[in-house]
Scaffold this motif. Sequence first.
Motif, PDB file in Angstrom:
ATOM      1  N   ASP A  85      -2.475   1.550 -20.914  1.00 17.01           N
ATOM      2  CA  ASP A  85      -2.796   0.754 -19.744  1.00 17.01           C
ATOM      3  C   ASP A  85      -3.075   1.713 -18.432  1.00 17.01           C
ATOM      4  O   ASP A  85      -2.002   1.909 -17.414  1.00 17.01           O
ATOM      5  N   ILE A  86      -4.300   1.679 -18.252  1.00 13.52           N
ATOM      6  CA  ILE A  86      -4.909   1.986 -17.190  1.00 13.52           C
ATOM      7  C   ILE A  86      -5.280   1.220 -15.837  1.00 13.52           C
ATOM      8  O   ILE A  86      -6.508   0.884 -16.848  1.00 13.52           O
ATOM      9  N   VAL A  87      -6.326   1.278 -14.787  1.00 10.16           N
ATOM     10  CA  VAL A  87      -5.980   0.494 -14.239  1.00 10.16           C
ATOM     11  C   VAL A  87      -6.549   1.864 -12.868  1.00 10.16           C
ATOM     12  O   VAL A  87      -6.178   2.476 -12.158  1.00 10.16           O
ATOM     13  N   MET A  88      -7.882   1.685 -12.570  1.00 14.61           N
ATOM     14  CA  MET A  88      -8.647   2.923 -11.838  1.00 14.61           C
ATOM     15  C   MET A  88      -9.954   2.182 -10.882  1.00 14.61           C
ATOM     16  O   MET A  88     -10.505   1.303 -11.081  1.00 14.61           O
ATOM     17  N   ASN A  89      -9.702   2.592  -9.264  1.00 10.78           N
ATOM     18  CA  ASN A  89     -10.606   1.637  -8.319  1.00 10.78           C
ATOM     19  C   ASN A  89     -10.109   0.636  -7.887  1.00 10.78           C
ATOM     20  O   ASN A  89     -11.413   0.031  -7.855  1.00 10.78           O
ATOM     21  N   ARG A  90      -9.455  -0.013  -8.181  1.00 11.90           N
ATOM     22  CA  ARG A  90      -8.816  -1.264  -8.187  1.00 11.90           C
ATOM     23  C   ARG A  90      -7.604  -0.801  -6.916  1.00 11.90           C
ATOM     24  O   ARG A  90      -6.798  -0.770  -6.779  1.00 11.90           O
ATOM     25  N   CYS A  91      -8.092  -2.884  -6.184  1.00 10.10           N
ATOM     26  CA  CYS A  91      -6.642  -2.761  -5.057  1.00 10.10           C
ATOM     27  C   CYS A  91      -5.292  -3.394  -5.786  1.00 10.10           C
ATOM     28  O   CYS A  91      -6.123  -5.126  -5.920  1.00 10.10           O
ATOM     29  N   ILE A  92      -4.753  -3.192  -5.855  1.00 11.68           N
ATOM     30  CA  ILE A  92      -3.507  -3.936  -6.258  1.00 11.68           C
ATOM     31  C   ILE A  92      -3.066  -5.172  -6.029  1.00 11.68           C
ATOM     32  O   ILE A  92      -2.928  -6.251  -6.632  1.00 11.68           O
ATOM     33  N   LYS A  93      -3.540  -5.174  -4.815  1.00 11.02           N
ATOM     34  CA  LYS A  93      -2.996  -6.467  -3.771  1.00 11.02           C
ATOM     35  C   LYS A  93      -4.188  -7.250  -3.901  1.00 11.02           C
ATOM     36  O   LYS A  93      -3.790  -8.904  -3.793  1.00 11.02           O
ATOM     37  N   ARG A  94      -5.140  -7.022  -3.710  1.00 11.25           N
ATOM     38  CA  ARG A  94      -6.608  -8.085  -3.800  1.00 11.25           C
ATOM     39  C   ARG A  94      -6.431  -9.128  -5.914  1.00 11.25           C
ATOM     40  O   ARG A  94      -6.442  -9.659  -5.306  1.00 11.25           O
ATOM     41  N   GLU A  95      -6.082  -7.671  -6.645  1.00 15.72           N
ATOM     42  CA  GLU A  95      -6.171  -7.996  -7.860  1.00 15.72           C
ATOM     43  C   GLU A  95      -4.878  -9.466  -7.331  1.00 15.72           C
ATOM     44  O   GLU A  95      -5.139 -10.265  -8.189  1.00 15.72           O
ATOM     45  N   HIS A  96      -4.098  -9.637  -7.782  1.00 22.55           N
ATOM     46  CA  HIS A  96      -2.828  -9.600  -7.420  1.00 22.55           C
ATOM     47  C   HIS A  96      -2.900 -11.383  -6.235  1.00 22.55           C
ATOM     48  O   HIS A  96      -2.691 -11.964  -7.149  1.00 22.55           O
ATOM     49  N   THR A  97      -3.517 -11.188  -4.781  1.00 24.79           N
ATOM     50  CA  THR A  97      -3.680 -12.622  -5.021  1.00 24.79           C
ATOM     51  C   THR A  97      -4.918 -13.260  -5.802  1.00 24.79           C
ATOM     52  O   THR A  97      -4.903 -14.628  -5.996  1.00 24.79           O
TER      53      THR A  97
END
Length: 103
Positions: A85-97
């Motif tokens: 479970d790896i995420v890179m180069n992404r903004c967690i706030k933007r993805e949540h929104t």
Amino acid sequence: MQARGYKIIPVNPKVAGGEILGEKAYASLAEIPFPVDIVNVYRRSEFLPDVARDFLKADAKIFWAQLGLESLEAEEILRAGGCDDIVMNRCIKREHTRLILEQ
């Protein structure tokens, strides 16, 4: 994200034992005495392998490196340690929104 109801646990060796955003700060991920859903990393890419090693010592589920941060070495360390479970180069706030707006 705190305003959206998420608990944020700060990890910063310089502030360990103190508080950030009203939460106790820890010196390392391994020192957090409870499970963590997401480790959201705000360190430069060259530090991600070290954070990945710390992540594997912690009781954490998802490794998330913020927008602009990537490391193949960190990914290899995590996968070798059993973390997929790896995420890179992404903004967690933007993805949540984005996910909330799609509902």
